[in-house]
Design a protein around this motif. Structure first.
Motif, PDB file in Angstrom:
ATOM      1  N   PHE A 237       0.845  -1.193   0.000  1.00 26.50           N
ATOM      2  CA  PHE A 237       0.000   0.000   0.000  1.00 26.50           C
ATOM      3  C   PHE A 237       0.880   1.243   0.000  1.00 26.50           C
ATOM      4  O   PHE A 237       2.093   1.145   0.199  1.00 26.50           O
ATOM      5  CB  PHE A 237      -0.899   0.018   1.247  1.00 26.50           C
ATOM      6  N   GLU A 238       0.257   2.396  -0.199  1.00 22.82           N
ATOM      7  CA  GLU A 238       1.019   3.648  -0.113  1.00 22.82           C
ATOM      8  C   GLU A 238       1.610   3.787   1.282  1.00 22.82           C
ATOM      9  O   GLU A 238       0.970   3.463   2.279  1.00 22.82           O
ATOM     10  CB  GLU A 238       0.100   4.840  -0.407  1.00 22.82           C
ATOM     11  N   THR A 239       2.851   4.244   1.340  1.00 24.59           N
ATOM     12  CA  THR A 239       3.528   4.366   2.616  1.00 24.59           C
ATOM     13  C   THR A 239       4.458   5.572   2.611  1.00 24.59           C
ATOM     14  O   THR A 239       5.031   5.914   1.564  1.00 24.59           O
ATOM     15  CB  THR A 239       4.324   3.085   2.951  1.00 24.59           C
TER      16      THR A 239
ATOM     17  N   LYS B 120       8.023   5.318   1.280  1.00 28.03           N
ATOM     18  CA  LYS B 120       8.236   5.260  -0.175  1.00 28.03           C
ATOM     19  C   LYS B 120       7.301   6.254  -0.862  1.00 28.03           C
ATOM     20  O   LYS B 120       6.555   5.903  -1.772  1.00 28.03           O
ATOM     21  CB  LYS B 120       8.011   3.838  -0.687  1.00 28.03           C
ATOM     22  N   LYS B 121       7.354   7.496  -0.415  1.00 28.95           N
ATOM     23  CA  LYS B 121       6.478   8.530  -0.958  1.00 28.95           C
ATOM     24  C   LYS B 121       6.696   8.705  -2.452  1.00 28.95           C
ATOM     25  O   LYS B 121       7.820   8.763  -2.930  1.00 28.95           O
ATOM     26  CB  LYS B 121       6.726   9.856  -0.232  1.00 28.95           C
ATOM     27  N   GLY B 122       5.581   8.793  -3.171  1.00 23.99           N
ATOM     28  CA  GLY B 122       5.659   9.013  -4.608  1.00 23.99           C
ATOM     29  C   GLY B 122       5.791   7.749  -5.428  1.00 23.99           C
ATOM     30  O   GLY B 122       5.678   7.787  -6.649  1.00 23.99           O
ATOM     31  N   LYS B 123       6.031   6.622  -4.767  1.00 22.66           N
ATOM     32  CA  LYS B 123       6.162   5.356  -5.490  1.00 22.66           C
ATOM     33  C   LYS B 123       4.830   4.613  -5.473  1.00 22.66           C
ATOM     34  O   LYS B 123       4.212   4.454  -4.425  1.00 22.66           O
ATOM     35  CB  LYS B 123       7.249   4.484  -4.861  1.00 22.66           C
ATOM     36  N   VAL B 124       4.407   4.178  -6.646  1.00 16.51           N
ATOM     37  CA  VAL B 124       3.134   3.465  -6.760  1.00 16.51           C
ATOM     38  C   VAL B 124       3.252   2.099  -6.084  1.00 16.51           C
ATOM     39  O   VAL B 124       4.211   1.361  -6.341  1.00 16.51           O
ATOM     40  CB  VAL B 124       2.737   3.280  -8.248  1.00 16.51           C
ATOM     41  N   PRO B 125       2.303   1.747  -5.221  1.00 12.38           N
ATOM     42  CA  PRO B 125       2.356   0.442  -4.554  1.00 12.38           C
ATOM     43  C   PRO B 125       2.288  -0.711  -5.550  1.00 12.38           C
ATOM     44  O   PRO B 125       1.697  -0.579  -6.630  1.00 12.38           O
ATOM     45  CB  PRO B 125       1.113   0.458  -3.650  1.00 12.38           C
ATOM     46  N   ASN B 126       2.861  -1.829  -5.187  1.00  8.86           N
ATOM     47  CA  ASN B 126       2.834  -3.018  -6.050  1.00  8.86           C
ATOM     48  C   ASN B 126       1.537  -3.800  -5.914  1.00  8.86           C
ATOM     49  O   ASN B 126       1.290  -4.724  -6.685  1.00  8.86           O
ATOM     50  CB  ASN B 126       4.024  -3.925  -5.734  1.00  8.86           C
TER      51      ASN B 126
ATOM     52  N   ILE C 137       4.565  -6.294   3.299  1.00  8.86           N
ATOM     53  CA  ILE C 137       5.065  -5.083   3.956  1.00  8.86           C
ATOM     54  C   ILE C 137       4.654  -3.856   3.155  1.00  8.86           C
ATOM     55  O   ILE C 137       4.418  -3.944   1.948  1.00  8.86           O
ATOM     56  CB  ILE C 137       6.607  -5.132   4.102  1.00  8.86           C
ATOM     57  N   GLY C 138       4.570  -2.708   3.837  1.00  7.05           N
ATOM     58  CA  GLY C 138       4.330  -1.443   3.145  1.00  7.05           C
ATOM     59  C   GLY C 138       2.951  -0.878   3.365  1.00  7.05           C
ATOM     60  O   GLY C 138       1.985  -1.362   2.773  1.00  7.05           O
TER      61      GLY C 138
END
Length: 202
Positions: A124-126, A129-135, A154-155
């Motif tokens: 998920f968005e975290t 890892k700001k700005g990175k699209v979740p997997n 995780i995340g």
């Protein structure tokens, strides 16, 4: 579902040790992920935890293979781009090895080379890892259909997202800021534990 707490690499050793001691009976694993700390500081932390009888089989050392071996820690976690799992297994067959992965292909490769579990993210968005699209969660479905080793997620895993991870049959969740950045780590860890129990009842 297992609960793994990951240290957040933002606190003094003394403070971090106290938080780990507080939560160690609630969580299943504690991953020591202190990338900005010196090896000596990581060893100091492990010695402190050992003196306070934190079980070594609950501790996972991230990246520092030599420290894990010299301190009789049974599990080491390797980043996606790091030591070869196969080489580590050949040298230290007694070690359990976890591997960070970001897709099904990476997880499959890790299992093939001898990993004992994979840590998949970020789900998920975290803020880490700001700005990175979740997997996302869909790769976990594929992993659970085709892999035999445990899959940890995780995340961005908040308490209200535990059910979604149980639905895709993740074997465990790994939480960093949700526990170690909390004002009361014990209460936070307990919330995750209760969320896992509640989700299992559904």
């Amino acid at each position: 579902m297992k609960l793994m707490a990951l240290t957040d690499d933002s606190q003094p050793i003394s403070v971090l040790a106290q938080k780990i001691i507080q939560i160690q009976q609630i969580v299943d694993y504690i991953q020591i992920r202190e990338k900005s700390k010196t090896p000596k500081e990581v060893v100091t932390l492990l010695e402190y935890l050992n003196e306070r009888s934190v079980p070594k089989d609950k501790i996972i050392v991230n990246s520092h293979l030599d420290i894990a071996v010299s301190n009789s820690i049974p599990t080491v976690h390797l980043p996606e781009k790091g030591f070869s799992i196969k080489q580590v297994k050949e040298q230290f067959p007694h070690l359990k090895i976890g591997k960070s992965v970001h897709d099904y292909a990476g997880a499959k490769e890790a299992e093939h080379h001898g990993a004992d579990y994979v840590l998949y993210g970020h789900c998920f968005e975290t803020n880490s890892k700001k700005g990175k699209v979740p997997n996302g969660l869909s790769p976990i479905n594929e992993m659970k259909k085709n892999l035999k080793i445990p899959v940890f997620a995780i995340g961005g895993i908040h308490v209200d997202r535990v059910q979604a991870l149980l639905d895709v049959k993740a074997d465990g969740i790994a939480v960093m800021s949700g526990i170690f950045s909390a004002t009361h780590p014990f209460a936070a860890a307990n919330q995750y534990r209760e969320a896992i129990k509640d989700a299992n009842k559904l």
